[in-house]
Design an enzyme around this catalytic site. Structure first.
Site, PDB file in Angstrom:
ATOM      1  CG  PHE B 116     -42.876   0.360 -65.981  1.00  0.00           C
ATOM      2  CD1 PHE B 116     -42.797   1.449 -65.123  1.00  0.00           C
ATOM      3  CD2 PHE B 116     -41.707  -0.294 -66.327  1.00  0.00           C
ATOM      4  CE1 PHE B 116     -41.572   1.877 -64.617  1.00  0.00           C
ATOM      5  CE2 PHE B 116     -40.478   0.124 -65.826  1.00  0.00           C
ATOM      6  CZ  PHE B 116     -40.413   1.211 -64.972  1.00  0.00           C
ATOM      7  CG  ASP B 186     -46.290  -5.561 -65.677  1.00  0.00           C
ATOM      8  OD1 ASP B 186     -46.268  -5.945 -64.489  1.00  0.00           O
ATOM      9  OD2 ASP B 186     -45.371  -4.892 -66.198  1.00  0.00           O
ATOM     10  CE1 TYR B 211     -38.807  -3.822 -58.973  1.00  0.00           C
ATOM     11  CE2 TYR B 211     -37.725  -5.781 -59.820  1.00  0.00           C
ATOM     12  CZ  TYR B 211     -38.319  -4.565 -60.040  1.00  0.00           C
ATOM     13  OH  TYR B 211     -38.448  -4.086 -61.310  1.00  0.00           O
ATOM     14  CE  LYS B 212     -42.594  -2.225 -59.365  1.00  0.00           C
ATOM     15  NZ  LYS B 212     -42.054  -0.883 -59.069  1.00  0.00           N
ATOM     16  NE  ARG B 357     -44.400   5.369 -57.485  1.00  0.00           N
ATOM     17  CZ  ARG B 357     -43.814   4.325 -58.088  1.00  0.00           C
ATOM     18  NH1 ARG B 357     -44.412   3.721 -59.109  1.00  0.00           N
ATOM     19  NH2 ARG B 357     -42.634   3.917 -57.717  1.00  0.00           N
TER      20      ARG B 357
END
Lengths: 398, 398
Positions: B116, B186, B211-212, B357
């Site tokens: 990321f 990560d 939060y995912k 996605r």
């Protein structure tokens, strides 16, 4: 200003006189409604909340929009303040950028023993990580003379968290500038406590928290100010994607965003920002000059009455030393005295080794509160209530 | 597991098929209640909430208590995970500490183009701030061969945020260890998405967001894991007061706390932590092996049906490449296709330059959702709905 109306905007538990708004402000009544609203936005808008939340403006823009609301309270221009992360992180960001601006020739960060320890620790951690430079810590009254050509960054908290002593920001900034020193001010005990004018003072960086005088709740986000002339020269040490010029292009290399936006780091804490935004509503009606006058009147009333009635409590500051919105007293039994007061519903706090700390926050305190607090304190001292074992047992957070 | 009961624990807007839980999870129904409770604690307990909030345990202990709940989901032992700050900050912390552990002789941080961007930016910012070392970024398939003696730290995101490609954590960790390289993983797209075992893999540091797949809300706090054997050797770059051995002694010098506590920095975000704590309740009933099996079944069903019905959409990964809990497709009109789907109530997202996605999160998705999503996608493609101007206009956050 209508102090009674301002007080009405806070939830204040019955039977409590709260003299600890300088540690954690009480809850503004608008907060639960606003936090509830943002949770509904999350529930219904889902990912679209980033663009369409906040009633349509999008959560993503909150750090700057809310930053502008704080800017007014510290004498900063629009577009110079952003919000998010903790105060310790903001200190690191500011000092790292300040060291870079000061140049590689000198790397002494000057601070004082009245700074909040986390600020000192963050600077110490930065210097260790860099493997060069030095954190130099002097007594508060020695700061002016310690501004030598070796110093690159002056990092101070304007109001001492223990004693309430207030530095002269403008004078120190002037002296620092004359030596080419970059300044970083921590306004944790200043923002919302008294008038601050970072622009007039010429401060380079300023940081602060919002859970004290700004009443935004436990763990509320911090803010950072960067002087407009410096913004496009600042190199962020914490180069997060939301500080990138084009975060949603997902480029592999970093390119700093425009102006204050480059001090953003990661994804903003939307629930805490909603609470902060609601807490700032109270401030729209507040004139900072009138607030300061009333803060000094309330704290002065307290200090005089305590001096008259509690001779064994020593003021932490001489009467002629400028102070923030708090009164601090010293006593070897400070911890137990504070506990005995809390048992009576008068909440102040204790700071090691011997300081009793009382915050005077005119938004929700009155003369009657001050008088009642003094009466309780005088009884605790006269009856030696603090000598009871139950008041002497230490807890983790004091 | 009772998937229907799990789904019932989420607020899901009517008419929406949500394939973007890999970006922002939907709201668990328990969240508003818990956040309401903690606001009541703030209102009534005021400063005492730090000791007495959280139903008596005190808010101050939340980062460790909640860290332990996350630990179970990533194969970590108790006392090895703490929570707070953003993921970008956690990356910086981990990489800075990893560089220090690796020693001064070598300072190459190796990463890949599938990481990321914020992780790359944070490492770039760290290296610039240090004024030494190098961030080296190679294609994902070249990572293994790039593990040379020059490399000090391997920093990877296990699952590629765009394509879903999954690195073999254990194999890369083994190869890294053989060369004395410290690893930082990560887990943003791993925690809550599939089985993770940081202990068995021998990972040194791991970080992630909540939060995912963990559904803790916009801007929810991040977590950091440190391998137990390293904890007392780790030097925190972000040396905040709550990582100090004795934070409430307010000493002037930094002394790192025991174990994982030294990775704490500033005051924890209590409202966001309450939401996270409530969101983790859902996970108590989840077996990660069964979750993974169902995630692969749902995503496989989607991928096969799309391959059969939408020949112009190219899979981002070859069928034999291990992937996380998402399916990514490529198309030059990817942005507009995603917008056209959103208009039909099927929410996926777009990642530049051409990736569509779709996240498959078994806690709240069913086979019927998958089939309906495919039917919508097939219609969008057959009717070329994406060619409409209204779907081609870009927004800030996509």
């Amino acid at each position: 200003m209508d102090w009674e109306a301002l007080r009405g905007q806070f939830h204040l538990p019955k039977g409590v006189i709260y003299l600890d708004g300088n540690s954690l402000g009480p809850m503004p009544r608008a907060v639960p409604v606003r936090v509830g609203d943002v949770m509904e936005e999350w529930a219904d808008l889902l990912i679209r909340g980033w663009n369409e939340g906040d009633g349509g403006g999008g959560w993503m823009g909150w750090p700057g929009r809310i930053g502008d609301r704080i800017a007014r309270l510290i004498g900063a221009a629009e577009g110079t303040v952003t919000v998010g992360d903790t105060l310790s992180i903001r200190v690191y960001q500011a000092v790292a950028s300040a060291l870079h601006l000061a140049g590689p020739e000198r790397a002494v960060v000057l601070s004082d023993e009245g700074n909040f320890p986390s600020d000192l620790y963050m600077a110490e951690g930065l210097v260790s990580t860099l493997g060069r430079g030095e954190l130099r810590v002097v007594p508060p009254e020695a700061v002016m003379d310690a501004l030598t050509e070796e110093v690159s960054v002056l990092m101070l908290t304007q109001v001492d968290y223990r004693t309430g002593r207030m530095h002269d920001m403008a004078a120190l900034d002037r002296a620092a500038k004359a030596k080419g020193i970059v300044t970083v001010w921590d306004l944790a005990h200043s923002a919302g406590a008294h008038e601050v004018d970072v622009t007039a003072a010429g401060a380079d960086f300023a940081v602060g928290c919002t859970y004290k005088y700004l009443n935004a709740g436990p763990g509320a986000p911090a803010f950072i100010y960067v002087r407009p002339e410096l913004q496009d020269r600042v190199r962020p040490a914490l180069a997060g994607w939301l500080g990138h010029a084009r975060p949603f292009a997902f480029e592999l290399g970093y390119a700093p965003g425009e102006g204050i936006d480059r001090m953003r780091v990661g994804t903003p804490p939307v629930l805490q920002l909603a609470a902060l935004d609601a807490a700032l509503d109270v401030w729209d009606a507040v004139d900072m000059g009138q607030l300061r006058a009333r803060s000094l009147a309330l704290s002065g009333r307290f200090a005089s009455a305590v001096a008259a009635r509690c001779p064994t409590l020593t003021p932490a500051l001489a009467p002629d030393v400028p102070r923030g919105s708090q009164v601090s007293l010293r006593h070897p039994e400070g911890y137990a005295i504070v506990q005995a007061l809390i048992a009576r519903g008068v909440i102040g706090d204790f700071r090691a080794p011997d300081i009793l700390r009382f915050g005077f926050t005119p938004l929700f305190l009155s003369e009657a509160d001050v008088d009642a607090a003094v009466a309780h304190l005088a009884e605790v001292m006269e009856r030696e209530e603090y000598a009871q074992d139950r008041f002497r047992t230490r807890r983790a957070v004091t």
